[in-house]
Design a protein around this motif. Sequence first.
Motif, PDB file in Angstrom:
ATOM      1  N   ASP A   1       0.859  -1.181   0.000  1.00 11.62           N
ATOM      2  CA  ASP A   1       0.000   0.000   0.000  1.00 11.62           C
ATOM      3  C   ASP A   1       0.905   1.245   0.000  1.00 11.62           C
TER       4      ASP A   1
ATOM      5  N   LYS B   1       0.459   4.307   0.603  1.00 11.61           N
ATOM      6  CA  LYS B   1       0.333   5.217   1.759  1.00 11.61           C
ATOM      7  C   LYS B   1       1.179   4.707   2.915  1.00 11.61           C
ATOM      8  N   LYS B   2       1.084   3.391   3.180  1.00 10.94           N
ATOM      9  CA  LYS B   2       1.840   2.828   4.302  1.00 10.94           C
ATOM     10  C   LYS B   2       3.336   2.840   4.009  1.00 10.94           C
TER      11      LYS B   2
ATOM     12  N   SER C   1       4.024  -4.291   6.611  1.00  5.78           N
ATOM     13  CA  SER C   1       3.294  -3.739   5.480  1.00  5.78           C
ATOM     14  C   SER C   1       4.056  -2.573   4.858  1.00  5.78           C
ATOM     15  N   HIS C   2       5.171  -2.166   5.483  1.00  5.16           N
ATOM     16  CA  HIS C   2       5.954  -1.055   4.941  1.00  5.16           C
ATOM     17  C   HIS C   2       7.412  -1.180   5.354  1.00  5.16           C
TER      18      HIS C   2
END
Length: 296
Positions: free
Chosen positions: A231, A233-234, A295-296
Amino acid sequence: MDFLKELEKRSEAVNEALDELLPAAGAYPPAIHEAMRYSLFAGGKRLRPVLALATAEMLGGSPGDIMPAACALELIHTYSLIHDDLPAMDNDDLRRGIPTCHKKFGEAMAILAGDALLTLAFGLITLCPARGRITPERLITVVREVASAAGTSGLIGGQVADIGSAADTVDGETLAYIHRCKTGAMYRVSVRTGAILSGSGDEDLERLTEYAEHLGMAFQITDDILDIVGDEKKMGKPAGSDLKNNKATYPALYGMDEARRMASLEAGLAVRCLDAYGEKAGFLRELARFVVERSH
Ligand code: GRG
């Protein structure tokens, strides 16, 4: 253990030390100090310094004393990101959720900010007090190892091989070399810095080096995967950058499922290297799981 809380607490301590060790934003000439601080304090997980500090803590060393060396690792990492984002390299506009250094300050200042972070890093290592288990000999060893990890047998060597490898022509061996150098070398030297400055013996150093090598590989394969499925954004940067730049990656070479399997295999191998340390290795064990689940 709440790993994410623990990671946040440790990265906060690194942030405070970085703030103390860096020239003030207004120090003359302010343009360069602003650019350095802009990229350094844009966020970032602080995994490399945290790894050095956690290794030292596990081995009974004194994390407070090795903090300047741990900060040096973050400075080198940030320099590599600034230069990696330049138009001559990946030409990226976003990093850590904000415009890249060259987008904000111009290309010349971004090059200089990277250079300045790299140079300052070596000065910081010498600030570790040479007392207790941190002997002058061990400090010199760390300077030599960090120089090697940042140089042509590490970061820069990996980046050069990366630039010369298109996704459709690279073989598995070359790709493993790129990942080992471009990413793995900094993980390896982070753990070794923590161990060497804690007075570790050869056996610990060997075991923990192996842990770091598997960890670095697990991290980079996961990074390749996140570039496709992550994602934006993340991650704080655009997804699909590897595809755009025709970069060789594990999912491109082996397929997504196999890449996932390889990342989790590497994380598992990393965890096994910690068997001898029992409960004391709790944080390092969780860190190996985190790098593939993040996730990032
Ligand atoms: C010397 C001109 C010149 C350039 C050097 C060495 C280099 C350029 C670039 C390699 C740097 C690079 C992008 C390595 C890949 C490692 C990687 C996935 C970094 C992201 O690490 P995270 O996720 O980032 O730990 P944060 O932002 O959390 O610190």
